[in-house]
Design a protein around this motif. Structure first.
Motif, mmCIF file in Angstrom:
data_model
loop_
_atom_site.group_PDB
_atom_site.id
_atom_site.type_symbol
_atom_site.label_atom_id
_atom_site.label_comp_id
_atom_site.label_asym_id
_atom_site.label_seq_id
_atom_site.Cartn_x
_atom_site.Cartn_y
_atom_site.Cartn_z
ATOM 1 N N ASP A 1 13.702 6.776 14.612
ATOM 2 C CA ASP A 1 13.179 5.631 13.837
ATOM 3 C C ASP A 1 11.804 5.964 13.273
ATOM 4 N N VAL A 2 10.960 6.463 14.165
ATOM 5 C CA VAL A 2 9.571 6.735 13.790
ATOM 6 C C VAL A 2 9.525 7.807 12.707
ATOM 7 N N SER A 3 10.293 8.855 12.945
ATOM 8 C CA SER A 3 10.275 9.990 12.034
ATOM 9 C C SER A 3 10.709 9.576 10.623
ATOM 10 N N LYS A 4 11.694 8.699 10.590
ATOM 11 C CA LYS A 4 12.189 8.227 9.303
ATOM 12 C C LYS A 4 11.117 7.398 8.581
ATOM 13 N N ASP A 5 10.451 6.538 9.336
ATOM 14 C CA ASP A 5 9.367 5.733 8.751
ATOM 15 C C ASP A 5 8.284 6.625 8.154
ATOM 16 N N LEU A 6 7.931 7.649 8.906
ATOM 17 C CA LEU A 6 6.830 8.509 8.471
ATOM 18 C C LEU A 6 7.155 9.218 7.167
ATOM 19 N N ALA A 7 8.457 9.443 6.979
ATOM 20 C CA ALA A 7 8.858 10.202 5.804
ATOM 21 C C ALA A 7 8.801 9.369 4.522
ATOM 22 N N THR A 8 8.710 8.052 4.666
ATOM 23 C CA THR A 8 8.649 7.229 3.455
ATOM 24 C C THR A 8 7.195 7.080 3.004
ATOM 25 N N ASN A 9 7.014 6.583 1.802
ATOM 26 C CA ASN A 9 5.634 6.431 1.325
ATOM 27 C C ASN A 9 5.113 5.000 1.477
ATOM 28 N N LYS A 10 5.788 4.243 2.350
ATOM 29 C CA LYS A 10 5.244 2.936 2.737
ATOM 30 C C LYS A 10 4.671 3.080 4.132
ATOM 31 N N LEU B 1 -1.865 8.904 10.334
ATOM 32 C CA LEU B 1 -1.183 8.117 11.369
ATOM 33 C C LEU B 1 -2.198 7.596 12.382
ATOM 34 N N MET B 2 -2.033 6.333 12.715
ATOM 35 C CA MET B 2 -2.799 5.771 13.824
ATOM 36 C C MET B 2 -1.822 5.434 14.933
ATOM 37 N N VAL B 3 -2.118 5.879 16.138
ATOM 38 C CA VAL B 3 -1.305 5.501 17.285
ATOM 39 C C VAL B 3 -2.160 4.591 18.148
ATOM 40 N N ILE B 4 -1.628 3.442 18.481
ATOM 41 C CA ILE B 4 -2.355 2.530 19.345
ATOM 42 C C ILE B 4 -1.551 2.383 20.622
ATOM 43 N N ASP B 5 -2.100 2.862 21.713
ATOM 44 C CA ASP B 5 -1.329 2.834 22.951
ATOM 45 C C ASP B 5 -1.646 1.581 23.749
ATOM 46 N N ALA C 1 -4.885 4.751 -0.006
ATOM 47 C CA ALA C 1 -3.695 4.983 0.817
ATOM 48 C C ALA C 1 -3.930 4.465 2.227
ATOM 49 N N SER C 2 -2.871 3.973 2.844
ATOM 50 C CA SER C 2 -2.959 3.477 4.210
ATOM 51 C C SER C 2 -2.277 4.447 5.150
ATOM 52 N N PRO C 3 -2.799 4.584 6.347
ATOM 53 C CA PRO C 3 -2.107 5.421 7.320
ATOM 54 C C PRO C 3 -0.888 4.686 7.887
ATOM 55 N N HIS C 4 0.008 5.414 8.461
ATOM 56 C CA HIS C 4 1.110 4.826 9.215
ATOM 57 C C HIS C 4 0.567 4.309 10.537
ATOM 58 N N GLN C 5 1.254 3.295 11.086
ATOM 59 C CA GLN C 5 0.795 2.737 12.356
ATOM 60 C C GLN C 5 1.903 2.724 13.393
ATOM 61 N N LEU C 6 1.615 3.314 14.529
ATOM 62 C CA LEU C 6 2.564 3.311 15.638
ATOM 63 C C LEU C 6 1.881 2.631 16.810
ATOM 64 N N ASP D 1 0.836 -1.192 0.000
ATOM 65 C CA ASP D 1 0.000 0.000 0.000
ATOM 66 C C ASP D 1 0.873 1.245 0.000
ATOM 67 N N LYS D 2 0.268 2.310 -0.450
ATOM 68 C CA LYS D 2 0.948 3.603 -0.382
ATOM 69 C C LYS D 2 0.517 4.309 0.901
ATOM 70 N N ALA D 3 1.467 5.016 1.485
ATOM 71 C CA ALA D 3 1.130 5.847 2.634
ATOM 72 C C ALA D 3 1.617 7.261 2.322
ATOM 73 N N PRO D 4 1.030 8.261 2.953
ATOM 74 C CA PRO D 4 1.517 9.612 2.703
ATOM 75 C C PRO D 4 2.940 9.762 3.232
ATOM 76 N N SER D 5 3.790 10.364 2.451
ATOM 77 C CA SER D 5 5.142 10.610 2.953
ATOM 78 C C SER D 5 5.136 11.931 3.720
ATOM 79 N N LEU D 6 5.440 11.832 5.004
ATOM 80 C CA LEU D 6 5.304 12.983 5.897
ATOM 81 C C LEU D 6 6.689 13.509 6.240
ATOM 82 N N SER D 7 7.017 14.641 5.720
ATOM 83 C CA SER D 7 8.394 15.106 5.872
ATOM 84 C C SER D 7 8.663 15.550 7.309
#
Ligand code: ADP
Ligand code: MG
Length: 702
Positions: A289-298, A403-407, A429-434, A256-262
């Motif tokens: 780590d997280v920030s780098k993941d968010l910046a990609t489009n996966k 982005l979805m955050v699951i605590d 598009a899929s959101p990022h998951q943390l 899936d594609k995810a938004p690339s978040l700079s």
């Protein structure tokens, strides 16, 4: 043979209906379905849990209570006896002595067939009954004088069965499947031969045959413990299939594609400047780590593990800001209402000056507020939405979820994880998951149950924390505990009193808390005591939490609702009633509510006597360690991972053969072999997953 004709052939144990076997009609077919058996192949994987040695006849004089035996003799007579329950007693004799068979369920025809003078061979467990040595409900066979005892050369398997399906019937059906297997039915071994060698097995077929019908010199103890190499090989294959399945899911998700978040967000800089503390280096690393993941489009699929109090929330906030800074929305999901509210307060406070719109949604938000909130989520004005499961109901539609955050992930299982991934998808598009968890997951388990996730660990606590001093106190010394509370509160500190109950019933828990509340109010007249539990209205709860935070309430009586996330640094004393009833991970979570300020904190475990040996061991672990990872590891050794993580969340709950507490040593090699298969035998992966995960589930179609 190509795939199609293989399927059509009667040789294929996955295609043949069970009714092709002798003695299996529709009624039995249904019973077998109850055991998850749909095809002869499933019969092969339905393994014994015990064995009987029927390879020789024991003489009656040598019978020992508790052993499984074969005896043979002549019937001396039968009688119906009326005791507490009516039963049929059959007296038999061999050269050495006399024994009785007892049947509680029997028919007239059965009684007649057991005529005096007939020769009988029986199998069963020796018990001590009213007439002396007895075999209860033995399996038996009337034989003629010439019949020589020869038959069984192997140990006799005892299978897990179901109501109304007798062992010998089930055994007979499984034997038919074994015969098909021996005669060359199609059973492909998908494991590399090198792996078979490691286990000392030839192949899948031989391993199965051995487990169903081990030779009489087999090591019974190993077999019954599930530790024979043939069994371990199967357990390994199953764990491998689960691993491969999770890897496959991960691959699918990453298509899936995810938004690339700079990463260069003004918001983050401002927040970090405004923080009353600086990030620990562990936090910095994890956010990197997280920030780098968010910046990609996966889509990011990342699990952040950190002990209670390690500061996970700030990671979530930073990730949220990176997302918001790129014009996308964030959903933050917590497992309980109270924790969601805490997050809402924390986020609101820290982001106050940043002009970020934060909304709250839970099942209890109703009416106009609800529809307004839904509208804000739908039109994108709500930039961060915090809530419970309610966030993932159909009526909740995000405009641009990034982005979805699951605590506190330990409350969510792999199924929910996947369901959320799907739910979050929009416009292709899929959101990022943390995902954030305070229940440390052992590395080995990480490689199987969580193989779909990347992992970062916050391996350090913020500076200035002092470990909580934990003491065990018997319930009989309750008055000392009251004194401790007096003392702490008179020095301006605050305390928690946590009530627990065995019953899952929330209502009973709340009642217990109410009673304790009333009693403590009586006993501590000069102290402001508050009460919080799950059945209170959200408004009442947040009012109480607010009072406690601001110091108006000094002693807070609570149910385990405060288990996760609640943060009041001035509270330095915690009393946990009946700690023996809780899992260690849960106790550790609870205890993590204190030790958050600079003051030395204490946790009193007020246990009921007498405490079992195991109970002592477990509380002793709590007393001696503050390390969540160590505690979880120990707890897993004692209770097994399924219990500790909660079966739902391991994602590995429906094992046919593997048992995570028994087989955790196998997990070490799962990743290595999993990757080996992915590289060298990619064609084996689908059928392997199919073989082990096809029946009830599965992950894929949640
Ligand atoms: P948890 O990992 O259990 O969710 P929290 O995120 O609730 O932990 O953080 C626990 C407490 O530690 C909070 O009061 C938070 O403000 C504080 N905190 C977080 N990071 C730091 C830090 N780097 N230095 C000092 N305090 C911190
Ligand atoms: Mg937290």
């Amino acid at each position: 043979m190509d795939k199609k004709s293989a399927k059509a052939s009667s040789n294929d144990l996955t295609q043949m209906p069970l009714t092709h076997l002798q003695g299996v009609g529709p009624a039995l077919e249904k019973k077998l379905a109850g055991l998850n058996i749909y095809h002869p192949l499933d019969l092969l994987f339905h393994l014994p849990f015990r064995y009987q040695d029927r390879t020789h006849i024991t003489s009656i004089a040598a019978l020992q209570v508790g052993s499984d035996v074969v005896i043979e003799g002549h019937i001396l007579g039968t009688a119906i006896v009326f005791g507490r329950r009516r039963s049929l007693l059959v007296k038999i004799r061999d050269q050495s002595g006399i024994a009785n068979l007892r049947f509680f369920h029997f028919s007239a025809a059965q009684k007649n067939s057991l005529a005096e003078g007939k020769r009988i061979r029986c199998y069963g467990e020796v018990k001590w009954g009213r007439s002396g040595i007895e075999l209860f409900h033995p399996e038996y066979k009337i034989i003629d004088e010439q019949d020589r005892f020869s038959s069984t050369k192997t140990l006799t398997p005892i299978y897990p069965s179901t109501d109304g399906l007798q062992q010998n019937r089930l055994r007979n059906i499984i034997e038919q499947a074994l015969i098909l297997l021996r005669q060359g039915a199609n059973l492909i071994d998908y494991l590399p031969s090198k792996l078979n060698q490691e286990f000392g097995t030839n192949n899948l077929k031989d391993a199965l045959l051995y487990i169903h019908q081990p030779p009489k010199n087999a090591q019974l103890e190993k077999l019954e413990a599930g530790l024979h190499p043939a069994q371990q090989r199967l357990a390994f294959e199953e764990l491998l299939a689960h691993y491969l399945c999770l890897r496959r899911l991960r691959e699918n998700a990453q298509q899936d594609k995810a938004p690339s978040l700079s990463a260069d967000s003004e918001l983050i800089l401002v927040l970090i400047q405004n923080l009353p503390f600086s990030l620990t280096s562990a936090q910095q690393k994890v956010f990197a780590d997280v920030s780098k993941d968010l910046a990609t489009n996966k889509p990011m699929l990342r699990l952040v593990q950190g002990d209670v109090g390690s500061g996970k929330t700030i990671i979530a906030i930073l990730a949220a800001l990176q997302t918001v800074g790129n014009g996308y929305q964030v959903a933050v999901m917590a497992p309980t209402e109270i924790l969601a509210e805490q997050h809402f307060l924390n986020f609101s406070e820290l982001l106050e000056s940043l002009n970020v719109e934060i909304a709250f949604l839970s099942g209890k938000i109703k009416g106009k507020t609800r529809s307004e909130t839904l509208a804000l989520i739908g039109n994108g004005q709500a930039q961060i939405v915090i809530g419970t499961h309610a966030l993932f109901q159909d009526e909740v539609q995000f405009k641009r979820l990034g982005l979805m955050v699951i605590d506190e992930q330990h409350r969510f299982g792999v199924h929910q994880r996947l369901a959320l991934r799907e739910k979050g998808q929009s416009h292709g598009a899929s959101p990022h998951q943390l995902i954030m968890t305070a229940t440390p997951i052992p590395r080995t388990l990480m490689m199987s149950a969580y193989a779909d996730l990347d992992c970062s660990i916050i391996g350090e606590l913020p500076p200035g924390r002092s470990p909580v001093n934990t003491v065990l106190i018997a319930e009989s010394r309750r008055s000392q505990v009251i004194e401790r509370i007096q003392d702490a509160c008179s020095r301006g500190r605050q305390a928690y009193w946590v009530c627990t109950l065995i019953e899952e019933s929330e209502m009973l828990q709340c009642q217990a808390a109410e009673v304790t509340f009333a009693n403590l109010q009586q006993q501590l007249k000069n102290i402001d005591v508050g009460l919080i539990h799950g059945r209170m209205k959200p408004k009442e709860k947040s009012e109480i939490m607010h009072q406690f935070k601001s110091g108006n309430i000094k002693l807070l009586i609570a149910t385990t609702v405060i288990e996760v996330g609640v943060d009041v640094p001035n509270a330095s004393l915690m009393i946990i009633e009946n700690p023996e009833r809780l899992g260690l991970a849960q106790l550790h979570q609870l205890r993590g509510r204190v030790g958050r300020g600079s003051e030395k904190s204490h946790c009193l475990l007020l246990y009921q006597t007498p405490l079992s040996e195991l109970g002592k061991q477990r509380l002793e672990i709590m007393r001696s360690s503050n390390d969540g990872f160590y505690i979880a590891q120990k707890d897993m050794e004692i209770r097994g991972p399924g219990e500790v993580l909660g079966t739902r969340q391991t994602g590995l709950m429906e094992h046919k053969i593997a048992n995570l507490s028994r087989d955790s040593h196998l997990l070490d090699n799962i990743k290595i072999w999993g990757e080996n298969l992915r590289e060298h035998h990619p064609g084996n992966i689908d059928p392997l997953i199919d073989r082990w995960l096809s029946v009830n589930q599965q992950y894929g179609n949640v």
